[in-house]
Design an enzyme around this catalytic site. Structure first.
Site, short mmCIF file in Angstrom:
data_model
loop_
_atom_site.label_atom_id
_atom_site.label_comp_id
_atom_site.label_asym_id
_atom_site.label_seq_id
_atom_site.Cartn_x
_atom_site.Cartn_y
_atom_site.Cartn_z
N GLY A 1 -5.45 -8.10 -9.58
CA GLY A 1 -4.93 -9.00 -8.55
C GLY A 1 -4.42 -10.30 -9.13
O GLY A 1 -4.14 -10.39 -10.32
N ALA A 2 -4.28 -11.32 -8.25
CA ALA A 2 -3.65 -12.61 -8.62
C ALA A 2 -2.31 -12.30 -9.30
O ALA A 2 -2.03 -12.77 -10.41
CB ALA A 2 -4.56 -13.44 -9.51
N HIS B 1 3.12 -8.76 -13.62
CA HIS B 1 2.77 -7.55 -12.84
C HIS B 1 4.02 -7.00 -12.14
O HIS B 1 4.21 -5.79 -12.07
CB HIS B 1 1.73 -7.89 -11.77
N GLY C 1 0.65 -4.27 -19.59
CA GLY C 1 1.44 -5.32 -20.25
C GLY C 1 1.03 -5.47 -21.71
O GLY C 1 -0.16 -5.40 -22.04
N VAL D 1 5.98 -10.98 -20.18
CA VAL D 1 6.92 -11.86 -19.45
C VAL D 1 6.48 -13.30 -19.71
O VAL D 1 5.28 -13.61 -19.65
CB VAL D 1 6.92 -11.54 -17.94
N SER E 1 -2.74 -14.46 -15.02
CA SER E 1 -3.37 -14.92 -13.78
C SER E 1 -4.17 -16.19 -14.03
O SER E 1 -4.40 -16.99 -13.12
CB SER E 1 -4.29 -13.84 -13.23
#
Ligand code: PAF
Length: 299
Positions: free
Chosen positions: A31-32, A37, A148, A177, A187
């Site tokens: 998440g976050a 993502h 990633g 990224v 995050s």
């Protein structure tokens, strides 16, 4: 998009797609969600018919209770984001669905899990990652799964795991990224204040210095010294700054093959990691044209 919290329900949904001949992509997350993502999700949407994003803050991979409790969580925003992108399923199970009472199995990938993050955070970190990723692969049975490259050691652990356990999934390692100033998206970045945010850019500059020094022909010691002075200028002491073989994650000399420069450091209370491919310039003797000045040529 359908949010699913139970394993049995997700399996039933995906069985229908599989029967209809559709391929399944899995993007595992805690998440976050950020643009890193999003790039994994875009890749999954391009390559597979049905995309599942899992959202599970896996307690088994946190060695520090404070780190687990302060890990950013915003499930409503994450769900809206993945729905907009065109994801079919968000799998967001409660902890007891993944680790029910009596749960007692751990997956350990020896060797590659032990250095760097494994040494700093404890071997339990990658045990937790390997265990939950194995469970996600068993639950979703994806054709492809997306990770990633920022977490380079995690990618190496998962690639080893998939080979060793013959799990029929293609592991897609996707590029890191970065923000325009070079900071790798994470995050954890949202916990950096403005001053910390500016200092944190020293990590990618340090890696770039290592890469530049290597490309100029420096050996490992000299290249790492160049990286360390970049960190020192920002007042950052690295937990590690190393050159490693990307398959084993063990320290390696620089030669003509691709290596990874890896770094971990605290910027204030926030622990950040990053990495960059590096390669030492080594002239290839076969490509050297040793024609003495003034010597006759073929023409
Ligand atoms: O990279 C992450 O977010 C996590 O380690 C993963 C792969 C989702 C496993 O919990």
């Amino acid at each position: 998009m359908i949010t699913v919290r139970e394993i049995a329900r997700l399996r039933a949904e995906l069985a229908n797609h599989r029967r209809a001949g559709r391929s399944i992509g899995l993007v595992p997350t805690m998440g976050a969600l950020h643009d890193g993502h999003v790039s994994l999700i875009h890749r999954a949407l391009e390559q597979t018919d049905v995309v599942v994003v899992s959202l599970f803050v896996n307690p088994a991979q946190f060695n520090d209770a404070d780190d687990l409790s302060s890990y950013p969580r915003d499930q409503t925003r994450d769900a809206e984001l993945v729905a907009r992108l065109g994801v079919a399923y968000l799998f967001a199970p409660p902890v007891a669905e993944i680790y029910p009472p009596g749960y007692s199995t751990t997956v350990r990938v020896h060797g590659v899990s032990e250095g760097l993050e494994g040494a700093q955070r404890g071997i339990g970190h990658f045990d937790g990652v390997a265990t939950v990723v194995t469970k996600l692969f068993n639950i979703v049975a994806p054709d492809r799964a997306y990770f990633g490259r920022k977490d380079a050691q995690q990618v190496a652990v998962i690639q080893r795991l998939v080979r060793d356990l013959d799990i029929p999934v293609a592991v897609e390692a996707c590029p890191t990224v970065r923000d325009p100033d070079g900071l790798a998206l994470s995050s954890r970045n949202r916990r950096l204040g403005p001053a910390g945010r500016a200092r944190a850019t020293a990590l990618s500059r340090a890696l770039a210095s290592v890469a530049r020094a290597a490309a100029d022909g420096c050996d490992r010691t000299a290249a790492l010294a160049a990286g360390r002075s970049e960190l020192e200028r920002a007042g950052i002491e690295a937990e590690y700054l190393e050159v490693v073989d990307p398959a084993t994650m063990l320290p390696s000399e620089l030669d003509g093959d691709e290596r990874l420069a890896v770094v971990a450091a605290h910027v204030g209370p926030v622990r950040l990691i990053d990495n960059l491919p590096v390669r030492r310039f080594s002239p290839d003797p076969h490509n050297q044209v040793a024609t003495p000045i003034g010597a006759p040529t073929d023409r």
